[in-house]
Design a protein around this motif. Structure first.
Motif, PDB file in Angstrom:
ATOM      1  N   LYS A   1      -0.858  -1.057  -9.204  1.00 57.56           N
ATOM      2  CA  LYS A   1      -2.023  -1.351  -8.918  1.00 57.56           C
ATOM      3  C   LYS A   1      -3.009  -0.996 -10.163  1.00 57.56           C
ATOM      4  CE  LYS A   1      -1.798  -2.705  -4.752  1.00 57.56           C
ATOM      5  NZ  LYS A   1      -1.803  -4.156  -4.499  1.00 57.56           N
ATOM      6  N   ILE A   2      -3.970  -1.789 -10.540  1.00 63.28           N
ATOM      7  CA  ILE A   2      -5.097  -1.210 -11.551  1.00 63.28           C
ATOM      8  C   ILE A   2      -5.753  -0.195 -11.104  1.00 63.28           C
ATOM      9  CG2 ILE A   2      -6.980  -1.936 -12.995  1.00 63.28           C
ATOM     10  CD1 ILE A   2      -5.694  -4.889 -12.661  1.00 63.28           C
ATOM     11  N   THR A   3      -5.681   0.945 -11.695  1.00 66.86           N
ATOM     12  CA  THR A   3      -6.529   2.311 -11.021  1.00 66.86           C
ATOM     13  C   THR A   3      -7.993   2.126 -11.593  1.00 66.86           C
ATOM     14  OG1 THR A   3      -5.534   3.633 -12.955  1.00 66.86           O
ATOM     15  CG2 THR A   3      -4.228   3.466 -11.209  1.00 66.86           C
ATOM     16  N   ASP A   4      -8.350   1.851 -12.782  1.00 66.24           N
ATOM     17  CA  ASP A   4      -9.481   1.729 -13.406  1.00 66.24           C
ATOM     18  C   ASP A   4     -10.043   0.294 -13.331  1.00 66.24           C
ATOM     19  OD1 ASP A   4      -7.852   1.210 -15.264  1.00 66.24           O
ATOM     20  OD2 ASP A   4      -8.450   2.395 -16.778  1.00 66.24           O
ATOM     21  N   ARG A   5     -10.306  -0.155 -12.039  1.00 61.54           N
ATOM     22  CA  ARG A   5     -10.843  -1.654 -12.158  1.00 61.54           C
ATOM     23  C   ARG A   5     -12.085  -1.909 -12.849  1.00 61.54           C
ATOM     24  NH1 ARG A   5      -7.412  -3.715  -8.355  1.00 61.54           N
ATOM     25  NH2 ARG A   5      -8.556  -5.442  -7.749  1.00 61.54           N
ATOM     26  N   GLY A   6     -12.815  -0.780 -12.956  1.00 63.56           N
ATOM     27  CA  GLY A   6     -14.280  -1.079 -13.677  1.00 63.56           C
ATOM     28  C   GLY A   6     -14.104  -1.417 -15.240  1.00 63.56           C
ATOM     29  N   ARG A   7     -12.615  -1.124 -15.652  1.00 64.86           N
ATOM     30  CA  ARG A   7     -12.573  -1.445 -17.071  1.00 64.86           C
ATOM     31  C   ARG A   7     -11.928  -2.387 -17.204  1.00 64.86           C
ATOM     32  NH1 ARG A   7     -12.216   3.184 -20.808  1.00 64.86           N
ATOM     33  NH2 ARG A   7     -10.762   1.624 -21.966  1.00 64.86           N
ATOM     34  N   CYS A   8     -11.356  -3.384 -16.270  1.00 71.90           N
ATOM     35  CA  CYS A   8     -10.647  -4.502 -16.464  1.00 71.90           C
ATOM     36  C   CYS A   8     -11.586  -5.522 -16.145  1.00 71.90           C
ATOM     37  CB  CYS A   8      -9.647  -4.578 -15.330  1.00 71.90           C
ATOM     38  SG  CYS A   8      -8.556  -5.715 -15.278  1.00 71.90           S
ATOM     39  N   PRO A   9     -11.416  -6.705 -16.749  1.00 71.66           N
ATOM     40  CA  PRO A   9     -12.475  -7.832 -16.613  1.00 71.66           C
ATOM     41  C   PRO A   9     -12.074  -8.379 -15.122  1.00 71.66           C
ATOM     42  CG  PRO A   9     -11.505  -8.067 -18.767  1.00 71.66           C
ATOM     43  CD  PRO A   9     -10.850  -6.724 -18.189  1.00 71.66           C
ATOM     44  N   SER A  10     -12.988  -8.872 -14.559  1.00 67.02           N
ATOM     45  CA  SER A  10     -12.811  -9.377 -13.166  1.00 67.02           C
ATOM     46  C   SER A  10     -11.833 -10.537 -13.132  1.00 67.02           C
ATOM     47  CB  SER A  10     -14.106  -9.632 -12.519  1.00 67.02           C
ATOM     48  OG  SER A  10     -14.902 -10.403 -13.135  1.00 67.02           O
ATOM     49  N   SER A  11     -12.159 -11.346 -14.341  1.00 70.54           N
ATOM     50  CA  SER A  11     -11.005 -12.367 -14.276  1.00 70.54           C
ATOM     51  C   SER A  11      -9.717 -12.129 -14.498  1.00 70.54           C
ATOM     52  CB  SER A  11     -11.456 -13.231 -15.508  1.00 70.54           C
ATOM     53  OG  SER A  11     -11.351 -12.479 -16.720  1.00 70.54           O
ATOM     54  N   TYR A  12      -9.350 -10.832 -15.018  1.00 67.88           N
ATOM     55  CA  TYR A  12      -7.944 -10.330 -15.167  1.00 67.88           C
ATOM     56  C   TYR A  12      -7.390  -9.590 -13.749  1.00 67.88           C
ATOM     57  CZ  TYR A  12      -8.167 -11.194 -20.281  1.00 67.88           C
ATOM     58  OH  TYR A  12      -8.014 -11.897 -21.464  1.00 67.88           O
ATOM     59  N   LEU A  13      -8.382  -9.362 -12.935  1.00 64.82           N
ATOM     60  CA  LEU A  13      -7.950  -8.579 -11.708  1.00 64.82           C
ATOM     61  C   LEU A  13      -6.926  -9.376 -11.016  1.00 64.82           C
ATOM     62  CD1 LEU A  13     -11.134  -6.997 -10.574  1.00 64.82           C
ATOM     63  CD2 LEU A  13      -9.263  -5.921 -11.805  1.00 64.82           C
ATOM     64  N   VAL A  14      -6.968 -11.122 -10.718  1.00 68.04           N
ATOM     65  CA  VAL A  14      -6.075 -11.627 -10.365  1.00 68.04           C
ATOM     66  C   VAL A  14      -4.689 -11.636 -10.824  1.00 68.04           C
ATOM     67  CG1 VAL A  14      -7.926 -13.330  -9.412  1.00 68.04           C
ATOM     68  CG2 VAL A  14      -6.643 -13.764 -11.685  1.00 68.04           C
ATOM     69  N   LEU A  15      -4.620 -11.081 -11.882  1.00 66.55           N
ATOM     70  CA  LEU A  15      -3.158 -10.892 -12.735  1.00 66.55           C
ATOM     71  C   LEU A  15      -2.478  -9.728 -12.232  1.00 66.55           C
ATOM     72  CD1 LEU A  15      -4.065 -12.333 -16.264  1.00 66.55           C
ATOM     73  CD2 LEU A  15      -3.207 -13.536 -14.244  1.00 66.55           C
ATOM     74  N   GLU A  16      -3.063  -9.044 -11.405  1.00 65.62           N
ATOM     75  CA  GLU A  16      -2.517  -7.475 -11.108  1.00 65.62           C
ATOM     76  C   GLU A  16      -0.999  -7.571 -10.580  1.00 65.62           C
ATOM     77  OE1 GLU A  16      -4.470  -3.621  -8.876  1.00 65.62           O
ATOM     78  OE2 GLU A  16      -4.283  -5.470  -7.419  1.00 65.62           O
ATOM     79  N   ASN A  17      -1.120  -8.719  -9.487  1.00 63.20           N
ATOM     80  CA  ASN A  17       0.492  -8.869  -8.889  1.00 63.20           C
ATOM     81  C   ASN A  17       1.431  -9.230  -9.814  1.00 63.20           C
ATOM     82  OD1 ASN A  17      -0.303  -7.977  -6.279  1.00 63.20           O
ATOM     83  ND2 ASN A  17      -0.865 -10.049  -5.686  1.00 63.20           N
ATOM     84  N   ALA A  18       0.890 -10.027 -10.770  1.00 68.35           N
ATOM     85  CA  ALA A  18       2.175 -10.863 -11.955  1.00 68.35           C
ATOM     86  C   ALA A  18       2.312  -9.656 -13.012  1.00 68.35           C
ATOM     87  CB  ALA A  18       1.490 -11.849 -12.812  1.00 68.35           C
ATOM     88  N   LEU A  19       1.513  -8.747 -13.134  1.00 73.60           N
ATOM     89  CA  LEU A  19       1.645  -7.525 -14.010  1.00 73.60           C
ATOM     90  C   LEU A  19       2.440  -6.675 -13.303  1.00 73.60           C
ATOM     91  CD1 LEU A  19      -1.956  -7.138 -15.672  1.00 73.60           C
ATOM     92  CD2 LEU A  19      -0.027  -7.785 -16.881  1.00 73.60           C
ATOM     93  N   SER A  20       2.365  -6.225 -11.966  1.00 79.24           N
ATOM     94  CA  SER A  20       3.231  -5.444 -11.233  1.00 79.24           C
ATOM     95  C   SER A  20       4.415  -5.882 -10.964  1.00 79.24           C
ATOM     96  CB  SER A  20       2.525  -5.252  -9.861  1.00 79.24           C
ATOM     97  OG  SER A  20       3.240  -4.454  -8.893  1.00 79.24           O
ATOM     98  N   GLU A  21       4.937  -7.082 -11.221  1.00 79.96           N
ATOM     99  CA  GLU A  21       6.059  -7.720 -10.860  1.00 79.96           C
ATOM    100  C   GLU A  21       6.845  -7.573 -12.340  1.00 79.96           C
ATOM    101  OE1 GLU A  21       6.663 -11.895  -9.298  1.00 79.96           O
ATOM    102  OE2 GLU A  21       5.126 -11.217  -7.808  1.00 79.96           O
ATOM    103  N   ALA A  22       5.955  -7.847 -13.313  1.00 79.56           N
ATOM    104  CA  ALA A  22       6.604  -7.608 -14.633  1.00 79.56           C
ATOM    105  C   ALA A  22       7.109  -6.180 -14.949  1.00 79.56           C
ATOM    106  CB  ALA A  22       5.563  -8.232 -15.702  1.00 79.56           C
ATOM    107  N   ILE A  23       6.397  -5.222 -14.329  1.00 80.67           N
ATOM    108  CA  ILE A  23       6.627  -3.685 -14.887  1.00 80.67           C
ATOM    109  C   ILE A  23       7.978  -3.639 -13.921  1.00 80.67           C
ATOM    110  CG2 ILE A  23       6.016  -1.476 -14.211  1.00 80.67           C
ATOM    111  CD1 ILE A  23       2.923  -2.558 -14.665  1.00 80.67           C
ATOM    112  N   ILE A  24       7.866  -4.020 -12.663  1.00 85.93           N
ATOM    113  CA  ILE A  24       9.087  -3.754 -11.966  1.00 85.93           C
ATOM    114  C   ILE A  24      10.332  -4.256 -12.368  1.00 85.93           C
ATOM    115  CG2 ILE A  24       9.943  -4.093  -9.488  1.00 85.93           C
ATOM    116  CD1 ILE A  24       7.089  -3.638  -8.472  1.00 85.93           C
ATOM    117  N   ASN A  25      10.183  -5.495 -12.842  1.00 86.92           N
ATOM    118  CA  ASN A  25      11.420  -6.268 -13.371  1.00 86.92           C
ATOM    119  C   ASN A  25      11.728  -5.623 -14.782  1.00 86.92           C
ATOM    120  OD1 ASN A  25      11.619  -7.477 -10.835  1.00 86.92           O
ATOM    121  ND2 ASN A  25      10.179  -9.046 -11.428  1.00 86.92           N
ATOM    122  N   SER A  26      10.990  -5.192 -15.463  1.00 83.42           N
ATOM    123  CA  SER A  26      11.313  -4.684 -16.945  1.00 83.42           C
ATOM    124  C   SER A  26      12.534  -3.793 -17.140  1.00 83.42           C
ATOM    125  CB  SER A  26       9.972  -4.164 -17.475  1.00 83.42           C
ATOM    126  OG  SER A  26       9.821  -2.579 -16.888  1.00 83.42           O
TER     127      SER A  26
END
Length: 84
Positions: A59-84
């Motif tokens: 999960k994005i821990t510091d959501r205030g630093r992340c642009p709201s338009s990028y928050l929708v990519l949280e799951n894709a980033l999570s999957e990328a980390i898990i599969n790396s």
């Protein structure tokens, strides 16, 4: 049993008509738990963090630093980390 060293990696994720490049840097090289995520937003480097407590569902821990338009990519980033 030999453990795999966790390494930094980059991934490009589509967002609308563009593709966003993210550089993911693990804070711990032995266990996937916290990553510094770097990208460019509006011409400037941006950094935010993704963390998990169970090795899954980062999960994005510091959501205030992340642009709201990028928050929708949280799951894709999570999957990328898990599969790396």
């Amino acid at each position: 049993m030999e453990s795999k060293e966790i390494k930094r990696f980059s991934i490009s994720i589509p967002l609308g008509e563009e593709s966003i490049l993210f550089d993911l840097h693990p804070v711990n090289v032995r266990e996937k738990q916290l990553y510094q995520v770097y990208t460019i937003f509006q011409g400037k480097e941006l950094r935010f963090h993704m963390q998990t407590g169970n090795g899954e569902n980062f999960k994005i821990t510091d959501r205030g630093r992340c642009p709201s338009s990028y928050l929708v990519l949280e799951n894709a980033l999570s999957e990328a980390i898990i599969n790396s």
